[in-house]
Design an enzyme around this catalytic site. Structure first.
Site, PDB file in Angstrom:
ATOM      1  N   LYS A 264      21.138  93.665  10.370  1.00 12.49           N
ATOM      2  CA  LYS A 264      20.626  92.471   9.687  1.00 12.49           C
ATOM      3  C   LYS A 264      21.242  92.393   8.311  1.00 12.49           C
ATOM      4  O   LYS A 264      21.597  93.423   7.730  1.00 12.49           O
ATOM      5  CB  LYS A 264      19.101  92.557   9.545  1.00 12.49           C
ATOM      6  CG  LYS A 264      18.431  91.229   9.347  1.00 12.49           C
ATOM      7  CD  LYS A 264      18.205  90.577  10.689  1.00 12.49           C
ATOM      8  CE  LYS A 264      17.422  89.313  10.632  1.00 12.49           C
ATOM      9  NZ  LYS A 264      16.942  88.936  11.974  1.00 12.49           N
TER      10      LYS A 264
ATOM     11  N   GLY B 131       4.758  77.200  11.024  1.00  7.70           N
ATOM     12  CA  GLY B 131       6.184  77.173  10.679  1.00  7.70           C
ATOM     13  C   GLY B 131       6.849  76.042  11.431  1.00  7.70           C
ATOM     14  O   GLY B 131       6.628  75.876  12.636  1.00  7.70           O
ATOM     15  N   TYR B 132       7.633  75.215  10.718  1.00  8.98           N
ATOM     16  CA  TYR B 132       8.246  74.064  11.376  1.00  8.98           C
ATOM     17  C   TYR B 132       9.730  73.976  11.036  1.00  8.98           C
ATOM     18  O   TYR B 132      10.284  72.917  10.824  1.00  8.98           O
ATOM     19  CB  TYR B 132       7.496  72.771  10.999  1.00  8.98           C
ATOM     20  CG  TYR B 132       7.462  71.761  12.126  1.00  8.98           C
ATOM     21  CD1 TYR B 132       6.658  71.950  13.241  1.00  8.98           C
ATOM     22  CD2 TYR B 132       8.264  70.614  12.073  1.00  8.98           C
ATOM     23  CE1 TYR B 132       6.638  71.031  14.275  1.00  8.98           C
ATOM     24  CE2 TYR B 132       8.250  69.683  13.105  1.00  8.98           C
ATOM     25  CZ  TYR B 132       7.436  69.905  14.209  1.00  8.98           C
ATOM     26  OH  TYR B 132       7.415  68.994  15.240  1.00  8.98           O
ATOM     27  N   GLY B 133      10.371  75.125  10.963  1.00  9.86           N
ATOM     28  CA  GLY B 133      11.823  75.166  10.775  1.00  9.86           C
ATOM     29  C   GLY B 133      12.491  75.017  12.122  1.00  9.86           C
ATOM     30  O   GLY B 133      11.933  74.423  13.048  1.00  9.86           O
ATOM     31  N   ASN B 134      13.675  75.590  12.261  1.00 12.14           N
ATOM     32  CA  ASN B 134      14.423  75.476  13.508  1.00 12.14           C
ATOM     33  C   ASN B 134      13.580  75.940  14.702  1.00 12.14           C
ATOM     34  O   ASN B 134      13.515  75.270  15.732  1.00 12.14           O
ATOM     35  CB  ASN B 134      15.714  76.291  13.380  1.00 12.14           C
ATOM     36  CG  ASN B 134      16.546  76.234  14.638  1.00 12.14           C
ATOM     37  OD1 ASN B 134      16.412  77.061  15.521  1.00 12.14           O
ATOM     38  ND2 ASN B 134      17.387  75.222  14.731  1.00 12.14           N
TER      39      ASN B 134
ATOM     40  N   GLY C  49      10.055  76.689  14.959  1.00 10.02           N
ATOM     41  CA  GLY C  49       8.750  76.043  15.165  1.00 10.02           C
ATOM     42  C   GLY C  49       8.883  74.616  15.679  1.00 10.02           C
ATOM     43  O   GLY C  49       8.132  74.196  16.573  1.00 10.02           O
TER      44      GLY C  49
HETATM   45  N1  GLU Z   1      18.382  85.931  13.684  1.00  9.47           N
HETATM   46  C1  GLU Z   1      18.058  85.892  15.078  1.00  9.47           C
HETATM   47  C2  GLU Z   1      17.087  87.019  15.429  1.00  9.47           C
HETATM   48  O1  GLU Z   1      16.324  87.480  14.624  1.00  9.47           O
HETATM   49  C3  GLU Z   1      19.298  85.865  15.943  1.00  9.47           C
HETATM   50  C4  GLU Z   1      20.206  87.031  15.797  1.00  9.47           C
HETATM   51  C5  GLU Z   1      21.524  86.872  16.516  1.00  9.47           C
HETATM   52  O2  GLU Z   1      21.708  85.844  17.145  1.00  9.47           O
HETATM   53  O3  GLU Z   1      22.326  87.784  16.429  1.00  9.47           O
HETATM   54  O4  GLU Z   1      16.996  87.433  16.557  1.00  9.47           O
END
Ligand code: GLU
Length: 421
Positions: free
Chosen positions: A105, A217-220, A222
């Site tokens: 991450k 949550g209402y982003g991508n 939600g």
């Molecule tokens: N950020 C997303 C997650 O938490 C997608 C990660 C990705 O596609 O590598 O799973």
């Protein structure tokens, strides 16, 4: 109230699984902390002419099963411990879905709301220059997460391709379609969640048609959850919360009406006819989480279901589309009250699963139809759900622990085969 440290929570969850699996101390130690982490400084010349120095992180948690994989967050309160926790959860997520990846991450401390498009582009490119030699299609593959999107991925892919000297779409996923993005990536997290929700509802004998749903949550994630839960199942979304507050409508909110009336991305209108305002910010959201619904979908941030509010949660199924919304004490309470939590690294794994499909398409140079993506996603999610459910029934443990047992076991097996432990 001070927020619990998400990495401490991730470690406590692992410890519980380690005890159950009777892991030896070296194996446990290898899984308790990130294998590698990078801290970088990114100088950006701002529109004012001044240079501002941003801090960024990339945590490569474990790569026993393959290159590390996971999103990048742009967040004013980003901390290394949040990124560590999210990188650990990515490790379990890719393992649970049986993708040939480890977990990672990234994060940059910044407030994208206060930055111009050009400044964001310089920051995105600077981050990739700083990480250049440590990422790549066979090493570590970033993706979108909180406050990052396909455009950010496009800048990052372009910068990496310049460093390499040739087009390298497989370095990052979640790209726009013309640059090698996959069909079906945009709503993949929410859609994957719908497939596991369908399975859970079937096993629990819950009818999804007209089932009552609350979404935080209402982003991508939600907003697509609202669209899909209505379209695929005919469920009714009676409550929605965002950072500014929460709203309620007995008959269910219409997705198109909400999206047409949104003034800012992620912020739902609070004054629609027939809707009731539940309260501002955290107060409104507190009420939202305790609404008399069948399905509760946290799709925002960490630590919203705690030992304080867990006893009052009425939903029968909690579909965790956010990462880390439930604390370990709350897990126990919900389980003892007969609630079924579909844990985050199962519920929201649709995103990384379609990211995997994107990477495969980039590497082979052969692109799939939307139907193919949906069909393969459904199969992957259903299989992972069944793996977790079987263990949940057999061991009589809470579903998150069952998911940990499946995922950790596979990472341990890979580490042992490599001769690490
Ligand atoms: N950020 C997303 C997650 O938490 C997608 C990660 C990705 O596609 O590598 O799973």
């Amino acid at each position: 109230m001070e927020q619990p440290n998400p990495f401490k929570i991730a470690q406590a969850q692992l410890d519980e699984a380690a005890k159950y699996l009777k892991l030896d101390s070296a194996t446990h130690a290898m899984l308790r902390e990130p294998m590698r982490e990078l801290h970088v400084l990114i100088p950006v010349r701002m529109d004012s002419g001044e240079v501002k120095v941003f801090k960024g992180f990339r945590v490569q948690y474990n790569d026993a099963r393959g290159p590390t994989k996971g999103g990048i967050r742009f967040h004013p309160e980003e901390t290394i411990d949040t990124v560590r926790a999210l990188a650990a959860w990515m490790t379990w997520k890719t393992s649970l879905l049986d993708l040939p990846y480890g977990g990672g991450k990234g994060g940059i401390i910044c407030n994208p709301e206060e930055m111009s498009e050009r400044e964001l582009e310089m920051l995105s490119r600077g981050y990739i220059r700083a990480l250049g030699e440590f990422i790549g299609p066979e090493k570590d593959i970033p993706a979108p997460d909180v406050n990052t999107n396909p455009q950010v991925m496009a800048w990052m892919m372009d910068e990496f391709s310049k460093l390499r000297g040739y087009n390298t779409p497989g370095v990052i996923t979640g790209k726009p379609i013309p640059l090698g993005g996959s069909l079906g990536r945009l709503d993949a997290t929410a859609r994957g969640g719908m497939y596991v929700l369908r399975e859970a509802a079937k096993l629990m004998g819950i009818e999804l048609k007209n089932a009552k749903v609350a979404i935080q949550g209402y982003g991508n994630v939600g907003s697509f959850a609202h669209k899909l839960v209505s379209e695929l199942f005919g469920a009714k979304v009676i409550g929605i919360g965002d950072v500014e507050g929460a709203i309620y409508c007995e008959h269910g909110f219409d997705y198109d009406t909400i999206s047409k009336n949104m003034k800012k991305p992620g912020i739902v209108p609070k004054d629609l006819p027939g809707s009731k305002f539940l309260g501002k910010g955290t107060e409104g959201n507190k009420e939202l989480l305790e609404l008399p619904v069948d399905i509760l979908i946290p799709a925002a941030i960490e630590n919203v279901i705690t030992k304080e509010n867990a006893p009052r949660i009425k939903a029968k199924i909690i579909l965790e589309l956010a990462n880390g919304p439930t604390t370990p004490e709350a897990d126990e309470i919900l389980h003892n009250n007969g609630k079924f939590v579909i844990p985050d690294f199962l519920a929201n794994a649709g995103g990384v699963t379609v990211s995997y499909f994107e990477w495969v398409q980039n590497i082979t140079g052969y692109y799939w139809s939307l139907e193919e993506v949906h069909d393969k996603l459904d199969k992957k999610m259903t299989k992972a759900f069944n793996d977790v459910y079987a263990l949940y029934k057999e061991k009589k443990v809470h579903p998150r622990l069952a998911a940990y047992l499946v995922a950790v076991q596979r990472v341990v097996e890979a580490m042992k085969l490599r001769g690490w432990v």
